[in-house]
Design a protein around this motif. Sequence first.
Motif, short mmCIF file in Angstrom:
data_model
loop_
_atom_site.label_atom_id
_atom_site.label_comp_id
_atom_site.label_asym_id
_atom_site.label_seq_id
_atom_site.Cartn_x
_atom_site.Cartn_y
_atom_site.Cartn_z
N ALA A 1 19.53 -33.38 84.43
CA ALA A 1 19.30 -33.98 83.12
C ALA A 1 19.73 -33.03 82.00
CB ALA A 1 17.82 -34.34 82.97
N LEU A 2 19.46 -31.72 82.16
CA LEU A 2 19.89 -30.77 81.14
C LEU A 2 21.41 -30.66 81.08
CD1 LEU A 2 17.26 -27.92 81.68
CD2 LEU A 2 17.34 -29.59 79.82
N GLU A 3 22.07 -30.64 82.24
CA GLU A 3 23.54 -30.59 82.24
C GLU A 3 24.13 -31.84 81.60
OE1 GLU A 3 24.75 -30.03 86.23
OE2 GLU A 3 24.11 -27.92 86.33
N ARG A 4 23.54 -33.00 81.87
CA ARG A 4 24.03 -34.23 81.26
C ARG A 4 23.83 -34.22 79.75
NH1 ARG A 4 20.72 -37.52 83.43
NH2 ARG A 4 21.73 -37.47 85.46
N SER A 5 22.73 -33.63 79.30
CA SER A 5 22.48 -33.56 77.87
C SER A 5 23.50 -32.65 77.17
CB SER A 5 21.06 -33.04 77.61
OG SER A 5 20.10 -33.88 78.20
N VAL A 6 23.81 -31.50 77.79
CA VAL A 6 24.80 -30.60 77.21
C VAL A 6 26.18 -31.26 77.17
CG1 VAL A 6 25.96 -28.39 77.50
CG2 VAL A 6 23.49 -28.54 77.85
N ALA A 7 26.55 -31.95 78.27
CA ALA A 7 27.84 -32.63 78.29
C ALA A 7 27.90 -33.75 77.26
CB ALA A 7 28.10 -33.18 79.69
N LEU A 8 26.80 -34.47 77.09
CA LEU A 8 26.77 -35.53 76.09
C LEU A 8 26.89 -34.97 74.68
CD1 LEU A 8 26.33 -38.50 75.32
CD2 LEU A 8 23.87 -38.07 75.40
N ALA B 1 28.39 -32.19 73.81
CA ALA B 1 29.77 -31.74 73.61
C ALA B 1 30.71 -32.92 73.39
CB ALA B 1 30.22 -30.92 74.83
N ALA B 2 30.51 -34.00 74.13
CA ALA B 2 31.36 -35.17 73.95
C ALA B 2 31.16 -35.80 72.58
CB ALA B 2 31.07 -36.19 75.06
N MET B 3 29.91 -35.86 72.13
CA MET B 3 29.64 -36.43 70.80
C MET B 3 30.25 -35.58 69.70
SD MET B 3 25.70 -37.55 71.53
CE MET B 3 25.32 -37.87 69.83
N ASP B 4 30.17 -34.27 69.85
CA ASP B 4 30.76 -33.40 68.83
C ASP B 4 32.28 -33.50 68.84
OD1 ASP B 4 30.38 -31.09 66.88
OD2 ASP B 4 31.72 -30.18 68.35
N ALA B 5 32.89 -33.63 70.02
CA ALA B 5 34.34 -33.76 70.09
C ALA B 5 34.83 -35.06 69.49
CB ALA B 5 34.80 -33.65 71.55
N ARG B 6 34.00 -36.10 69.52
CA ARG B 6 34.39 -37.39 68.98
C ARG B 6 33.98 -37.58 67.52
NH1 ARG B 6 33.67 -37.88 74.34
NH2 ARG B 6 35.03 -39.31 75.50
N GLY B 7 33.51 -36.50 66.89
CA GLY B 7 33.18 -36.58 65.47
C GLY B 7 31.91 -37.34 65.18
N TYR B 8 30.93 -37.22 66.04
CA TYR B 8 29.67 -37.94 65.83
C TYR B 8 28.96 -37.40 64.59
CZ TYR B 8 24.97 -39.68 66.69
OH TYR B 8 23.75 -40.29 66.56
N GLY B 9 28.50 -38.28 63.73
CA GLY B 9 27.77 -37.90 62.53
C GLY B 9 28.62 -37.68 61.30
N ARG B 10 29.93 -37.72 61.43
CA ARG B 10 30.80 -37.53 60.27
C ARG B 10 30.99 -38.86 59.56
NH1 ARG B 10 35.31 -34.00 63.61
NH2 ARG B 10 33.84 -32.41 64.36
#
Length: 420
Positions: free
Chosen positions: A259-266, A268-277
Amino acid sequence: MPSNCGRSCRPSCGQSCRPSCGRSCRPSCGQSCRWGGTGGRSGTRQTPVETPTPAQHPHRTPQLHPGAWWLWALALGTAATRTTNPLLLTLLLTVSAYVVATRRPHTPWSRSYGAFVKLAAAVLLIRLVFAVVLGSPIPGTHVLLHLPEVPLPHWAQGIRLGGRVTAEALTFALYDALRLATLLVCVGAANALANPSRLLKSLPGALYEMGVAVVVALTFAPHLIADVRRLRAARRLRGRPDRGVRGLLQVGLPVLEGALERSVALAAAMDARGYGRTAQVPPAVRRTTAALTLGGLLGVCAGTYGLLTADGGAYGLPVLLMGVAAALAGLWLGGRRTLRTRYRPDRWDVRAWLVTASGAAVAAALTLAATRDPAALHPGVVPLVAPTLPLWPAAAVLIGLLPAFITPAPEATDTRKEPA
């Protein structure tokens, strides 16, 4: 028969080749040749890539919009809240279970339906245990057993531990717990039928960030269940215990790590896709969006309160409609702040309308039946009577089976091994 490239030509049918000239090779069967020999300087063996036949790429039927599954399941859950009749609730459970059994896709997250069924059974059992141990305010004359009663201080009036257990109290607790269990099973049906990633893609831009949080929360239980099953199967293959307290402790740590590894990967993926901008929007548009959204939500609350009260029936529906319109306008303006693109968006077609309408018809029918004949939908427990099945509400519940016949069947998984 040698060909013009120096390699031997072997037809796929196994027949002999008949060259029409001295250079090219054409098999007598008309099929393509497979270069099986060696030739040239490299001396390597080349395997041709077979041309895929139309049967290998069947035409895929477009899947149902995931929002239609959620609206259908929530409508069935709304219908379950309108009755305590165990026969109608059992019929709702059967309808949802049949649709899930026939239209559930072959994916890991769709296996969460069994967990929701077990959760509903646990809720039912806990409610009955509380009714036996803590008692019930429902009076009754049919005493089943007497438990030793524990005296409590004066500030705990209204609560008792032990005492007599009546059939009326247990029946009331069973009806109430069955209604909650049906609601949980309907939510589990939505989790098993609707693809969460496709549901997130269908949200408007203004609700995208909140939708990501909701989808992550909804997919937590299916991913957790899939991890537990995978780890338990691995422990069984290694000959280690997978049940009991020891097995639970040995499985819990890898599940937490995953679960922790999935959270870190999620993240990173959200940041790479510009989440929150967000995009640059004029201040007037931002203020208008906030005013419409806040005013719409207040209008929805006021309209709902008016519909639930006896004196607000005149203004409740108009205020509710105006609040919904204002909230939708605010969401439309708020979507301009989020720069998003959709690749192959899901279409809301006729089947989605029919699925949603079938669930809404069940909810409307049981709401109308609860108003016109409350005794049939809420069987009494004092005096204790056997519940009866009302005919036309039961027939209305069967409308919920419509998605099992108009939606496309799930695609079968190909279990054949690929050639090496």
